[in-house]
Design an enzyme around this catalytic site. Structure first.
Site, PDB file in Angstrom:
ATOM      1  CB  CYS A   1      -0.930  -0.004   1.202  1.00  0.00           C
ATOM      2  SG  CYS A   1      -2.013  -1.443   1.193  1.00  0.00           S
TER       3      CYS A   1
HETATM    4  C1  UGA Z   1      -1.246   0.769   5.354  1.00  0.00           C
HETATM    5  C2  UGA Z   1      -1.960   1.843   6.202  1.00  0.00           C
HETATM    6  O1  UGA Z   1      -1.364   1.897   7.504  1.00  0.00           O
HETATM    7  C3  UGA Z   1      -3.454   1.514   6.340  1.00  0.00           C
HETATM    8  O2  UGA Z   1      -4.124   2.560   7.030  1.00  0.00           O
HETATM    9  C4  UGA Z   1      -4.053   1.379   4.936  1.00  0.00           C
HETATM   10  O3  UGA Z   1      -5.442   1.047   4.990  1.00  0.00           O
HETATM   11  C5  UGA Z   1      -3.313   0.279   4.195  1.00  0.00           C
HETATM   12  O4  UGA Z   1      -1.924   0.640   4.098  1.00  0.00           O
HETATM   13  C6  UGA Z   1      -3.917   0.168   2.809  1.00  0.00           C
HETATM   14  O5  UGA Z   1      -3.804   1.136   2.038  1.00  0.00           O
HETATM   15  O6  UGA Z   1      -4.602  -0.813   2.515  1.00  0.00           O
HETATM   16  P1  UGA Z   1      -0.256  -1.680   5.850  1.00  0.00           P
HETATM   17  O7  UGA Z   1       0.322  -1.621   4.473  1.00  0.00           O
HETATM   18  O8  UGA Z   1      -0.985  -2.900   6.279  1.00  0.00           O
HETATM   19  O9  UGA Z   1      -1.301  -0.457   6.078  1.00  0.00           O
HETATM   20  O10 UGA Z   1       0.964  -1.481   6.851  1.00  0.00           O
HETATM   21  P2  UGA Z   1       1.467  -0.396   7.899  1.00  0.00           P
HETATM   22  O11 UGA Z   1       1.157  -0.864   9.257  1.00  0.00           O
HETATM   23  O12 UGA Z   1       1.025   0.962   7.521  1.00  0.00           O
HETATM   24  O13 UGA Z   1       3.052  -0.525   7.683  1.00  0.00           O
HETATM   25  C7  UGA Z   1       3.634  -0.206   6.425  1.00  0.00           C
HETATM   26  C8  UGA Z   1       5.144  -0.277   6.484  1.00  0.00           C
HETATM   27  O14 UGA Z   1       5.660   0.794   7.254  1.00  0.00           O
HETATM   28  C9  UGA Z   1       5.711  -1.552   7.117  1.00  0.00           C
HETATM   29  O15 UGA Z   1       6.778  -2.003   6.318  1.00  0.00           O
HETATM   30  C10 UGA Z   1       6.198  -1.103   8.477  1.00  0.00           C
HETATM   31  O16 UGA Z   1       7.281  -1.863   8.947  1.00  0.00           O
HETATM   32  C11 UGA Z   1       6.622   0.321   8.190  1.00  0.00           C
HETATM   33  N1  UGA Z   1       6.597   1.204   9.377  1.00  0.00           N
HETATM   34  C12 UGA Z   1       5.428   1.467  10.029  1.00  0.00           C
HETATM   35  C13 UGA Z   1       7.779   1.772   9.834  1.00  0.00           C
HETATM   36  O17 UGA Z   1       8.868   1.561   9.266  1.00  0.00           O
HETATM   37  N2  UGA Z   1       7.740   2.592  10.932  1.00  0.00           N
HETATM   38  C14 UGA Z   1       6.588   2.881  11.591  1.00  0.00           C
HETATM   39  O18 UGA Z   1       6.626   3.646  12.573  1.00  0.00           O
HETATM   40  C15 UGA Z   1       5.403   2.293  11.124  1.00  0.00           C
END
Ligand code: UGA
Length: 416
Positions: free
Chosen positions: A261
């Site tokens: 995403c």
């Molecule tokens: C993301 C959004 O958070 C959701 O709100 C959205 O609905 C979704 O995309 C979508 O468009 O369907 P997701 O891809 O499941 O959700 O994952 P996240 O929890 O957002 O994490 C994304 C990436 O960011 C991961 O690789 C995670 O490790 C990284 N991340 C997250 C960080 O490096 N640091 C952080 O503080 C948070």
């Protein structure tokens, strides 16, 4: 309400199961017959999502590969996947096909129904792509049928919780009547409802994900500076996050964001901006920084060992914990570089190992303990179980802040 959910991927499966839980009559449609057959068994679902098997066994949802069986719905919820190429051009082939199939299935209906897009699309898509297809057979939007765009905000691993406890429900509506139907569909969920135009709803989704991505690249930039100055970024983030205008969430510095995403939605937004003759420099920097961040562990590792001929252990392959999803996972880029540089790689992940080995057959599957027993270890996903391993005597480069790993003989965090 009778709801036909189109597309049995991550969003469709979770939305269908949760809408059934809210009392709606659901039929899940996917042209992939094999996928439908697997879903019908209720076991080994095409995606791993906490609580989904249990929910599907409790609620009753019908499934089909035939749009004709789904034709009598009050609401068609389009949840097909969209992808973007390198330039951010969105591939809406599935969206176009699904919309065409809905139009064909409802052509003889005389009563009112609503078609709602849930797939992530570039601003303008529902208006310019979806509506013209639905109107092709002579029906008129706003008269014979309604149209909405209602983005999803599910995070993998917590999708069911997110659906049932949303922060907000965004309903982009063609007209009031369409929006009223969608608002009724979400009755039972306790969240503010914001009703907007179609393109605004599409933009809210992209702008939200781009903001989260920006927050991550921002803290990674601060982290890269802190690393050079000998400051612990996590202490800095804690201090920043106490300001409730900033907040603690999404300030975990490390190797950046992956998944299906955030990277894709940034590309779509950048491409939409460029098409509108605007160069979004900030969003481009967020992407560039994220790309460079992925390779930080390798740069740090090379300070301590020579990669050629070394065995490097990888802890964590999924793009984040709680999922077996490896799409755009940082591990893919890192392992590719390690192999190119002549290192041997052993890897462990509690859920994603099988999928990863399909992509990299030359990687050796191992237990977590065997991985730690390598010339050097890279931690790429923050699975809780990695906080229990014995790292003493090892060389560890930590991309995700696992506290226990600090006991290693040589320990380096990418941003701390
Ligand atoms: C993301 C959004 O958070 C959701 O709100 C959205 O609905 C979704 O995309 C979508 O468009 O369907 P997701 O891809 O499941 O959700 O994952 P996240 O929890 O957002 O994490 C994304 C990436 O960011 C991961 O690789 C995670 O490790 C990284 N991340 C997250 C960080 O490096 N640091 C952080 O503080 C948070």
């Amino acid at each position: 309400m009778k709801v036909s959910v189109i597309g049995a991927g991550y969003v469709g499966l979770i939305s269908g199961a949760c809408l059934a839980e809210l009392g709606h009559d659901i039929i899940l449609v996917d042209v992939d017959k094999e996928k439908i057959a697997t879903i019908n068994t209720g076991k080994n679902l095409p995606i791993y999502e906490e609580g989904l098997e249990e929910l599907l066994s409790r609620v009753h949802i019908k499934t089909s590969s035939d749009y004709a069986e789904a034709a009598s719905a009050d609401v068609f919820l389009i949840c097909v996947g969209t992808t973007a190429d390198e330039s951010g051009a969105i591939f809406s082939r599935h969206l176009v096909t699904a919309t065409g199939q809905i139009a064909a299935a409802v052509k003889d209906r005389q009563d009112y129904y609503v078609v709602a897009v849930k797939s992530t699309v570039s601003p303008g898509t529902t208006e310019e792509v979806v509506i013209p297809i639905l109107e092709k057979a002579g029906k008129k939007a706003g008269v014979d049928f309604g149209v909405c765009m209602t983005p999803e905000f599910l995070t993998e691993g917590r999708g069911i919780y997110n659906f049932m406890n949303p922060n907000r429900i965004i309903i982009g509506e063609y007209d009031k009547r369409s929006g009223d139907v969608l608002e009724r569909l979400h009755r039972g969920l306790d969240a503010p409802v914001l009703r907007t135009g179609l393109s605004t709803a599409e933009m809210i989704k992209l702008a939200s994900n781009a903001f989260l991505a920006t927050k991550i690249s921002y803290i990674n930039e601060i982290g890269n500076i802190c690393k050079r100055l000998g400051i612990d970024t996590y202490d800095v983030a804690r201090g920043m996050g106490l300001d409730d205008r900033i907040g603690q969430k999404f300030l975990n510095a490390g190797i950046g964001f992956g998944g299906s995403c955030l990277p894709k939605d940034l590309k779509i937004l950048i491409s939409s901006a460029q098409k509108a003759d605007y160069q979004p420099d900030l969003l481009q920097s967020v992407t560039d920084l994220n790309e460079a961040q992925a390779l930080k562990p390798v740069e740090l590792l090379e300070k301590h060992i020579s990669l050629k001929g070394a065995t490097v252990g990888i802890l964590g392959l999924s793009f984040k914990p709680g999922t077996d999803d490896i799409r755009d996972s940082r591990a893919i880029r890192i392992v590719r570089v390690l192999l190119d540089e002549g290192a041997a790689v052993k890897a462990y992940d509690p859920l994603a190992l099988g999928k990863f080995l399909e992509l990299f057959p030359e990687v050796k599957a191992a237990t977590a303990e065997e991985v730690v027993d390598s010339d050097a270890v890279l931690i790429l996903t923050e699975w809780a179980e990695f906080d229990k391993l014995d790292y003493r005597g090892r060389i560890v480069i930590d991309g995700r802040r696992i506290e226990k790993a600090r006991e290693a003989r040589i320990y380096e965090g990418v941003c701390w």
